[in-house]
Design a protein around this motif. Structure first.
Motif, mmCIF file in Angstrom:
data_model
loop_
_atom_site.group_PDB
_atom_site.id
_atom_site.type_symbol
_atom_site.label_atom_id
_atom_site.label_comp_id
_atom_site.label_asym_id
_atom_site.label_seq_id
_atom_site.Cartn_x
_atom_site.Cartn_y
_atom_site.Cartn_z
ATOM 1 N N GLY A 40 -0.432 11.597 0.683
ATOM 2 C CA GLY A 40 0.643 12.425 1.434
ATOM 3 C C GLY A 40 1.242 11.925 2.585
ATOM 4 O O GLY A 40 1.776 12.495 3.586
ATOM 5 N N ILE A 41 1.148 10.533 2.802
ATOM 6 C CA ILE A 41 1.838 9.909 3.751
ATOM 7 C C ILE A 41 3.058 9.402 3.578
ATOM 8 O O ILE A 41 3.215 8.701 2.460
ATOM 9 N N ASP A 42 4.023 9.683 4.317
ATOM 10 C CA ASP A 42 5.575 9.353 4.102
ATOM 11 C C ASP A 42 5.661 8.183 4.806
ATOM 12 O O ASP A 42 5.417 7.852 5.724
ATOM 13 N N ASN A 101 0.960 -1.090 -0.060
ATOM 14 C CA ASN A 101 -0.089 0.023 -0.033
ATOM 15 C C ASN A 101 0.794 1.088 0.037
ATOM 16 O O ASN A 101 0.353 2.281 0.232
ATOM 17 N N ASN A 102 2.074 1.147 -0.349
ATOM 18 C CA ASN A 102 2.936 2.383 -0.366
ATOM 19 C C ASN A 102 2.490 3.269 -1.151
ATOM 20 O O ASN A 102 2.585 4.500 -0.831
ATOM 21 N N GLU A 103 2.173 2.837 -2.421
ATOM 22 C CA GLU A 103 1.705 3.804 -3.392
ATOM 23 C C GLU A 103 0.444 4.685 -2.990
ATOM 24 O O GLU A 103 0.405 5.896 -3.198
ATOM 25 N N TRP A 104 -0.396 3.990 -2.528
ATOM 26 C CA TRP A 104 -1.757 4.606 -1.975
ATOM 27 C C TRP A 104 -1.374 5.461 -0.987
ATOM 28 O O TRP A 104 -2.153 6.474 -0.691
ATOM 29 N N LEU A 105 -0.574 4.930 0.244
ATOM 30 C CA LEU A 105 -0.471 6.029 1.222
ATOM 31 C C LEU A 105 0.224 7.277 0.821
ATOM 32 O O LEU A 105 0.141 8.224 1.243
ATOM 33 N N GLY A 106 1.391 6.991 -0.386
ATOM 34 C CA GLY A 106 2.029 8.293 -0.833
ATOM 35 C C GLY A 106 1.026 9.192 -1.494
ATOM 36 O O GLY A 106 1.139 10.465 -1.490
#
Length: 139
Positions: free
Chosen positions: A21-23, A13-18
């Motif tokens: 705006g979530i680092d 889910n890194n892309e979704w978080l990014g």
């Protein structure tokens, strides 16, 4: 296996978080033993949010659980307030009543999210009655 699964879920889910705006470098997964954190300051990564699922299930765990939540919430500052978020199944009224009384003794505010506003995103709602699942935010 649970921690490995959480690590995997964060990684996919890194892309979704990014996109929101979530680092992702600020997201950490770790084991937290109820009671140990309350007795020591053993959290290796400072955190703003404590997330737990299915942890209110037996009266024996409630004192250590609430002590840990209290310690976690009190370790914040006025500019960096902390929150605990629990998703739990409402199995036993007396266990939940004890949990809520212990939170109240520690002056921890507990608010439940209305289920009417929760989307159906988890398959558990088809196996577990929705009315049994509670989302609790503690401050």
């Amino acid at each position: 296996a649970t921690l490995e699964n959480l690590i995997y879920n964060v990684s996919i889910n890194n892309e979704w978080l990014g996109d929101r705006g979530i680092d992702t470098d600020t997201v950490s997964i770790g084991n937290l033993e109820w009671g140990e954190y309350a007795e020591h300051d053993c959290c290796s990564h400072p955190a703003d949010v404590l997330i737990a699922a299915d942890v209110v299930y037996t009266v024996e765990c409630i004192p250590d659980l609430v002590a840990t939540v209290s310690k976690f919430l009190s370790s914040g500052s006025s500019t960096n307030a902390k929150v605990a978020l629990f998703a739990t199944t409402y199995r036993n009224r007396s266990t939940f009543a004890l949990f809520e009384r212990e939170l109240e003794k520690k002056r921890i505010m507990c608010a439940y999210k209305s289920q009417d506003k929760m989307p159906y995103v988890f398959p558990c709602y088809f196996n577990q009655p929705r009315s049994d699942v509670r989302i609790c935010t503690m401050t």
